[in-house]
Design a protein around this motif. Sequence first.
Motif, short mmCIF file in Angstrom:
data_model
loop_
_atom_site.label_atom_id
_atom_site.label_comp_id
_atom_site.label_asym_id
_atom_site.label_seq_id
_atom_site.Cartn_x
_atom_site.Cartn_y
_atom_site.Cartn_z
N VAL A 1 0.87 -1.18 0.00
CA VAL A 1 0.00 0.00 0.00
C VAL A 1 0.90 1.23 0.00
O VAL A 1 1.60 1.49 0.98
N LEU A 2 0.89 1.94 -1.12
CA LEU A 2 1.67 3.16 -1.26
C LEU A 2 0.73 4.34 -0.98
O LEU A 2 -0.19 4.60 -1.74
N ASP A 3 0.99 5.03 0.11
CA ASP A 3 0.11 6.14 0.52
C ASP A 3 0.79 7.46 0.20
O ASP A 3 1.75 7.86 0.86
N VAL A 4 0.30 8.14 -0.84
CA VAL A 4 0.81 9.46 -1.22
C VAL A 4 -0.34 10.47 -1.16
O VAL A 4 -0.36 11.45 -1.90
N SER A 5 -1.29 10.22 -0.26
CA SER A 5 -2.49 11.04 -0.22
C SER A 5 -2.26 12.40 0.42
O SER A 5 -3.05 13.32 0.20
N GLU A 6 -1.22 12.53 1.23
CA GLU A 6 -0.97 13.78 1.92
C GLU A 6 0.14 14.57 1.22
O GLU A 6 0.97 13.98 0.50
N PRO A 7 0.19 15.90 1.44
CA PRO A 7 1.28 16.69 0.83
C PRO A 7 2.66 16.26 1.30
O PRO A 7 3.65 16.48 0.61
N ARG A 8 2.75 15.66 2.47
CA ARG A 8 4.01 15.12 2.97
C ARG A 8 3.70 13.97 3.91
O ARG A 8 2.57 13.77 4.32
N GLY A 9 4.72 13.17 4.24
CA GLY A 9 4.51 12.03 5.11
C GLY A 9 4.02 10.82 4.34
O GLY A 9 2.99 10.22 4.67
N TRP A 10 4.76 10.40 3.30
CA TRP A 10 4.35 9.29 2.45
C TRP A 10 4.90 7.98 3.02
O TRP A 10 6.00 7.92 3.56
N THR A 11 4.12 6.91 2.87
CA THR A 11 4.53 5.62 3.44
C THR A 11 4.30 4.50 2.43
O THR A 11 3.44 4.59 1.55
N LEU A 12 5.07 3.44 2.61
CA LEU A 12 4.85 2.19 1.89
C LEU A 12 4.66 1.10 2.93
O LEU A 12 5.56 0.85 3.75
N SER A 13 3.50 0.49 2.94
CA SER A 13 3.21 -0.61 3.86
C SER A 13 3.29 -1.92 3.11
O SER A 13 2.71 -2.06 2.02
N MET A 14 4.03 -2.87 3.68
CA MET A 14 4.22 -4.18 3.06
C MET A 14 3.52 -5.21 3.92
O MET A 14 3.85 -5.38 5.09
N LEU A 15 2.54 -5.89 3.33
CA LEU A 15 1.66 -6.76 4.09
C LEU A 15 1.68 -8.17 3.54
O LEU A 15 1.84 -8.38 2.34
N GLY A 16 1.50 -9.14 4.44
CA GLY A 16 1.33 -10.52 4.01
C GLY A 16 2.61 -11.31 3.87
O GLY A 16 2.58 -12.44 3.40
N GLY A 17 3.75 -10.76 4.24
CA GLY A 17 5.00 -11.49 4.16
C GLY A 17 5.39 -12.06 5.50
O GLY A 17 4.54 -12.46 6.31
N VAL A 18 6.69 -12.12 5.77
CA VAL A 18 7.17 -12.62 7.05
C VAL A 18 6.65 -11.76 8.19
O VAL A 18 6.23 -12.24 9.24
N LEU B 1 8.58 5.24 -6.48
CA LEU B 1 7.64 4.14 -6.24
C LEU B 1 6.26 4.44 -6.82
O LEU B 1 5.57 3.53 -7.29
N TYR B 2 5.87 5.71 -6.83
CA TYR B 2 4.60 6.05 -7.49
C TYR B 2 4.69 5.75 -8.99
O TYR B 2 3.76 5.19 -9.58
N LEU B 3 5.80 6.11 -9.61
CA LEU B 3 5.95 5.86 -11.04
C LEU B 3 5.95 4.36 -11.34
O LEU B 3 5.34 3.92 -12.32
N LEU B 4 6.60 3.56 -10.49
CA LEU B 4 6.59 2.12 -10.71
C LEU B 4 5.20 1.53 -10.46
O LEU B 4 4.79 0.59 -11.15
N ALA B 5 4.48 2.08 -9.48
CA ALA B 5 3.13 1.57 -9.18
C ALA B 5 2.16 1.87 -10.31
O ALA B 5 1.19 1.15 -10.51
N THR B 6 2.41 2.95 -11.06
CA THR B 6 1.52 3.30 -12.17
C THR B 6 2.05 2.77 -13.51
O THR B 6 1.42 3.03 -14.53
N HIS B 7 3.16 2.07 -13.50
CA HIS B 7 3.71 1.39 -14.69
C HIS B 7 4.05 -0.04 -14.30
O HIS B 7 5.21 -0.41 -14.18
#
Length: 433
Positions: free
Chosen positions: A314-331, A346-352
């Motif tokens: 889950v790539l959260d870029v919804s705010e003007p600052r304070g962006w996070t990448l949450s990685m779920l379902g692994g170890v 990461l936004y560019l990779l997520a949209t490509h």
Amino acid sequence: MNAPSMIDLARISAMDLAHAARLLKGAHDATLSGQRPRVVPRPVIRESWERMLTDGVDPDHGFRSPLLGEEELEERRRASPLREILPVLRDALVSVADAAQHIMVVCDAEGRVLWREGSAAVLRKADSLGFEPGADWSESVVGTNGLGTPLVVRRPVQVFSAEHFVRTQHSWTCAGAPVTDPRDGRLLGVVDVSGPLRTMHPATLALAGSVAKLAEARLRERHVTALERLRAVAAPVLARLDGRAIAVDVHGWTAAVTGMPPADRLALPRSLAAGRTWLPSLGSCRVEPLPGGWLLRPEAPGGTPEPLSATRLVLDVSEPRGWTLSMLGGVRDWTHELSPRHAELLYLLATHREGRSASGLAQDMFGDPARTVTVRAELSRVRRYLGGGVLAHRPYRFHEDVEVEVVAPDSPARLLPHSVAPAIREARSVAEP
């Protein structure tokens, strides 16, 4: 003679100030009425106005937020790392600002004014605008300005006369530069030089930017000193240990290491406590407190920790600052706070999802396909904290079996507003459905 297509503040002389202000007022009025302006605002101003229109900021009636109470203001001052370098800011700016009929203003990362000093007459004028200690001068509250706008775009900005979105501020000029924490890239606030319209000088922006860099350099010196203190404490502890161990400060910067290759910095969870934890770079490890940091002791006898291999990101870029990448379902589930550059990549990779070559990403980021060295270096850093099970290369892409969700802002105009990457700017310009 036709009016210039864009006002260049660096070329305005004192005798041109009134003319420039009139041109900008025309551009401001035309933009707000939906007409094509004779003079095009600078991109940083135009994009800010677009955000203000999206946010519903009223250009005709400046909004004044309630001031912080004295107790809360003092608490914010005490907690701000900018307090440590306030003498540097005063020495560099206050005397210059006072002589030039300006004031120096320092705000925190939320846009709250913490300190202001300088010309008494200008301070009284600032009071009439609500430009007071404890006031909220974030962009979404009071419109385009020299404190709130640099917080959003994360670079120095000068705002002159009618470049301010709210008309009551058109008699004002300001130049602000953000200050970031060299330890973790966190935005600490803005140092700003402001004054009446007639006192505008193009060099003010360069001055504010230079002083902000000087402040960051002083913070960096303090960080190096703190790491040296931690190293002095940790070195004898590590000397008595068998196996692998690493001493880091609270931001993950390495002070000392034994039995394993050194790393400049480790990605730490938001909250770390003594006991056992799991880190992508070390696997399961024991955590022990040290003065000013932590001692980390990997429990595996050696080798490479189990890869993260997340199944959902889950790539959260919804705010003007304070962006996070949450990685779920692994170890282990893991959330990592992103730097501005990594949020863009990461936004560019997520949209490509089909992937992008290094040259393609360089074109997206810099408008120059030859800048592949920078792209590869940044993505190498990303892969260190994500692990090999998330990002692939040749081309760079998220693995096909990883679900990627992007949490975007409500309006395209607010997407990563700090970014000047051509591909991000293009995404911001997409009209809402």
